[in-house]
Design a protein around this motif. Structure first.
Motif, PDB file in Angstrom:
ATOM      1  N   ILE A   1       6.295   9.759   2.861  1.00 35.07           N
ATOM      2  CA  ILE A   1       5.326   8.699   2.568  1.00 35.07           C
ATOM      3  C   ILE A   1       5.328   8.493   1.055  1.00 35.07           C
ATOM      4  O   ILE A   1       5.250   9.470   0.300  1.00 35.07           O
ATOM      5  CB  ILE A   1       3.901   9.081   2.999  1.00 35.07           C
ATOM      6  CG1 ILE A   1       3.846   9.430   4.469  1.00 35.07           C
ATOM      7  CG2 ILE A   1       2.945   7.941   2.709  1.00 35.07           C
ATOM      8  CD1 ILE A   1       2.490   9.973   4.908  1.00 35.07           C
TER       9      ILE A   1
ATOM     10  N   SER B   1       0.836  -1.199   0.000  1.00 35.48           N
ATOM     11  CA  SER B   1       0.000   0.000   0.000  1.00 35.48           C
ATOM     12  C   SER B   1       0.877   1.257   0.000  1.00 35.48           C
ATOM     13  O   SER B   1       0.748   2.086  -0.893  1.00 35.48           O
ATOM     14  CB  SER B   1      -0.911   0.010   1.224  1.00 35.48           C
ATOM     15  OG  SER B   1      -1.539   1.254   1.357  1.00 35.48           O
ATOM     16  N   ASN B   2       1.711   1.400   1.005  1.00 37.72           N
ATOM     17  CA  ASN B   2       2.591   2.561   1.048  1.00 37.72           C
ATOM     18  C   ASN B   2       3.808   2.277   1.912  1.00 37.72           C
ATOM     19  O   ASN B   2       3.820   1.327   2.692  1.00 37.72           O
ATOM     20  CB  ASN B   2       1.848   3.800   1.555  1.00 37.72           C
ATOM     21  CG  ASN B   2       1.362   3.647   2.982  1.00 37.72           C
ATOM     22  OD1 ASN B   2       2.159   3.684   3.918  1.00 37.72           O
ATOM     23  ND2 ASN B   2       0.069   3.470   3.155  1.00 37.72           N
TER      24      ASN B   2
ATOM     25  N   THR C   1       3.614   6.045  -2.132  1.00 36.30           N
ATOM     26  CA  THR C   1       2.712   5.005  -2.599  1.00 36.30           C
ATOM     27  C   THR C   1       3.356   4.268  -3.778  1.00 36.30           C
ATOM     28  O   THR C   1       4.466   4.606  -4.191  1.00 36.30           O
ATOM     29  CB  THR C   1       1.365   5.600  -3.022  1.00 36.30           C
ATOM     30  OG1 THR C   1       1.597   6.598  -4.021  1.00 36.30           O
ATOM     31  CG2 THR C   1       0.673   6.258  -1.829  1.00 36.30           C
TER      32      THR C   1
ATOM     33  N   ALA D   1      -6.935  -4.612   4.278  1.00 37.09           N
ATOM     34  CA  ALA D   1      -7.303  -5.948   4.729  1.00 37.09           C
ATOM     35  C   ALA D   1      -8.417  -5.762   5.751  1.00 37.09           C
ATOM     36  O   ALA D   1      -8.187  -5.204   6.819  1.00 37.09           O
ATOM     37  CB  ALA D   1      -6.115  -6.653   5.363  1.00 37.09           C
TER      38      ALA D   1
ATOM     39  N   PHE E   1       6.569  -2.613  10.833  1.00 41.29           N
ATOM     40  CA  PHE E   1       7.683  -1.718  11.152  1.00 41.29           C
ATOM     41  C   PHE E   1       9.005  -2.468  11.072  1.00 41.29           C
ATOM     42  O   PHE E   1       9.125  -3.595  11.562  1.00 41.29           O
ATOM     43  CB  PHE E   1       7.520  -1.169  12.569  1.00 41.29           C
ATOM     44  CG  PHE E   1       6.440  -0.134  12.708  1.00 41.29           C
ATOM     45  CD1 PHE E   1       5.103  -0.503  12.720  1.00 41.29           C
ATOM     46  CD2 PHE E   1       6.763   1.207  12.836  1.00 41.29           C
ATOM     47  CE1 PHE E   1       4.108   0.452  12.847  1.00 41.29           C
ATOM     48  CE2 PHE E   1       5.768   2.168  12.976  1.00 41.29           C
ATOM     49  CZ  PHE E   1       4.446   1.788  12.979  1.00 41.29           C
ATOM     50  N   GLY E   2      10.011  -1.814  10.503  1.00 36.36           N
ATOM     51  CA  GLY E   2      11.366  -2.322  10.599  1.00 36.36           C
ATOM     52  C   GLY E   2      11.925  -2.020  11.986  1.00 36.36           C
ATOM     53  O   GLY E   2      11.328  -1.270  12.761  1.00 36.36           O
TER      54      GLY E   2
ATOM     55  N   ARG F   1       6.715   4.296   4.413  1.00 38.18           N
ATOM     56  CA  ARG F   1       7.017   5.537   5.141  1.00 38.18           C
ATOM     57  C   ARG F   1       8.376   5.419   5.808  1.00 38.18           C
ATOM     58  O   ARG F   1       8.770   4.343   6.231  1.00 38.18           O
ATOM     59  CB  ARG F   1       5.969   5.785   6.233  1.00 38.18           C
ATOM     60  CG  ARG F   1       4.550   5.637   5.774  1.00 38.18           C
ATOM     61  CD  ARG F   1       3.594   5.607   6.957  1.00 38.18           C
ATOM     62  NE  ARG F   1       2.270   5.181   6.520  1.00 38.18           N
ATOM     63  CZ  ARG F   1       1.135   5.703   6.940  1.00 38.18           C
ATOM     64  NH1 ARG F   1       1.151   6.677   7.817  1.00 38.18           N
ATOM     65  NH2 ARG F   1      -0.020   5.261   6.500  1.00 38.18           N
TER      66      ARG F   1
ATOM     67  N   GLY G   1     -10.654  -3.716   5.447  1.00 34.65           N
ATOM     68  CA  GLY G   1     -10.922  -2.284   5.525  1.00 34.65           C
ATOM     69  C   GLY G   1      -9.823  -1.478   6.171  1.00 34.65           C
ATOM     70  O   GLY G   1      -9.962  -0.282   6.367  1.00 34.65           O
ATOM     71  N   SER G   2      -8.699  -2.094   6.531  1.00 32.49           N
ATOM     72  CA  SER G   2      -7.637  -1.349   7.195  1.00 32.49           C
ATOM     73  C   SER G   2      -6.289  -1.591   6.526  1.00 32.49           C
ATOM     74  O   SER G   2      -6.103  -2.586   5.838  1.00 32.49           O
ATOM     75  CB  SER G   2      -7.559  -1.763   8.660  1.00 32.49           C
ATOM     76  OG  SER G   2      -6.584  -0.992   9.337  1.00 32.49           O
ATOM     77  N   TYR G   3      -5.381  -0.655   6.753  1.00 32.33           N
ATOM     78  CA  TYR G   3      -4.036  -0.736   6.192  1.00 32.33           C
ATOM     79  C   TYR G   3      -3.076  -1.072   7.326  1.00 32.33           C
ATOM     80  O   TYR G   3      -2.754  -0.241   8.150  1.00 32.33           O
ATOM     81  CB  TYR G   3      -3.660   0.588   5.534  1.00 32.33           C
ATOM     82  CG  TYR G   3      -4.510   0.884   4.328  1.00 32.33           C
ATOM     83  CD1 TYR G   3      -5.766   1.448   4.457  1.00 32.33           C
ATOM     84  CD2 TYR G   3      -4.065   0.562   3.050  1.00 32.33           C
ATOM     85  CE1 TYR G   3      -6.553   1.691   3.355  1.00 32.33           C
ATOM     86  CE2 TYR G   3      -4.845   0.806   1.944  1.00 32.33           C
ATOM     87  CZ  TYR G   3      -6.096   1.359   2.098  1.00 32.33           C
ATOM     88  OH  TYR G   3      -6.875   1.594   1.000  1.00 32.33           O
ATOM     89  N   ILE G   4      -2.621  -2.312   7.364  1.00 34.52           N
ATOM     90  CA  ILE G   4      -1.837  -2.804   8.491  1.00 34.52           C
ATOM     91  C   ILE G   4      -0.359  -2.498   8.267  1.00 34.52           C
ATOM     92  O   ILE G   4       0.218  -2.933   7.274  1.00 34.52           O
ATOM     93  CB  ILE G   4      -2.020  -4.311   8.673  1.00 34.52           C
ATOM     94  CG1 ILE G   4      -3.510  -4.651   8.764  1.00 34.52           C
ATOM     95  CG2 ILE G   4      -1.269  -4.786   9.892  1.00 34.52           C
ATOM     96  CD1 ILE G   4      -4.231  -3.969   9.907  1.00 34.52           C
ATOM     97  N   PRO G   5       0.281  -1.750   9.193  1.00 33.40           N
ATOM     98  CA  PRO G   5       1.692  -1.427   9.017  1.00 33.40           C
ATOM     99  C   PRO G   5       2.608  -2.487   9.598  1.00 33.40           C
ATOM    100  O   PRO G   5       2.294  -3.096  10.616  1.00 33.40           O
ATOM    101  CB  PRO G   5       1.830  -0.122   9.796  1.00 33.40           C
ATOM    102  CG  PRO G   5       0.836  -0.255  10.902  1.00 33.40           C
ATOM    103  CD  PRO G   5      -0.294  -1.079  10.357  1.00 33.40           C
TER     104      PRO G   5
END
Lengths: 115, 114
Positions: free
Chosen positions: A49, A31-32, A51, A97, A105-106, A34, A99-103
């Motif tokens: 950010i 999705s994106n 895309t 997923a 993190f590194g 950051r 309805g949400s965008y699950i991040p």
């Protein structure tokens, strides 16, 4: 499983020098992406950010690149300053997923800039 | 002065006690998030809320609970069921849970349980 790998784990440079931090990811569907800067004991602050359709984005002395084909991103810092000493975190979001965008993190790259 | 606030900055509790961490935002954001950060690890999502009176579990929700009764507030309760609660907790918000909306983070609460 979605993963974000950052390298190097830590980096020490002299003030005024440039540096590049790397981020490799296996996140699907993408999705994106950051980049955040986090000072010790503080909350992260967003730098860029991007895309899927963007392959470069700048924010002052910070320039992020994205290669969606190889699933790699880099953060280039130009003319480093002492205040750049911080942890730099790459975050890749998948979704939507449910309805949400699950991040994901590194673990971050710890940058120390010496005078 | 707009932003997202967390209180307190440091919190100490005895094992077996529940503790509630505060998160307030005046940015008029719909979406709010709770993360946990441990040394040498990336942030992990505990819970998130896309709208008032609704919230979803993240990757590590066990031992935590949340409520979202007001748009501005998203408190996190660390229960005695959380096996390893000592960590740095970060709250974030965004306009909505969408494609390229920026997440704004609070200053964090460092919880120590002994």
């Amino acid at each position: 499983k979605n993963q974000v790998e950052q390298s190097p784990q830590s980096l020490i440079i002299l003030e005024g020098k440039n540096c590049t931090l790397q981020c490799n990811y296996t996140v699907s569907p993408f999705s994106n992406l950051r980049w955040y800067k986090q000072d010790t004991g503080r909350g992260p602050v967003s730098l860029t950010i991007m895309t899927f359709s963007e392959n470069t984005k700048s924010n002052g002395r910070y320039t992020a690149t994205l290669d969606a084909d190889t699933k790699q991103s880099s953060l280039h810092i130009t003319a480093s300053q002492l205040s750049d000493s911080a942890s730099y975190i790459c975050v890749v979001s998948a979704g939507p997923a449910g309805g949400s965008y699950i991040p994901t993190f590194g673990r971050g790259t710890s940058l120390i800039v010496h005078p | 002065d707009g932003g997202i606030t967390q209180s307190p900055k440091y919190l100490f509790r005895k094992e077996g006690q529940n503790v509630t961490l505060s998160c307030e935002q005046n940015l008029n954001h719909d979406a709010m998030y709770w993360y946990r950060q441990d040394p040498g690890q990336g942030l992990r999502l505990i819970y998130y809320s896309q709208i008032v009176n609704d919230f979803q579990k993240g990757d590590i929700a066990e031992g935590y609970s949340v409520s979202r009764e007001k748009k501005e507030s998203f408190p996190l309760t660390v229960t005695s069921a959380q096996k390893n609660p000592t960590a740095f907790y970060l709250c974030a918000s965004s306009i909505a849970d969408g494609l390229a909306y920026e997440q704004y983070f609070g200053p964090g609460t460092r919880l120590t349980v002994t």
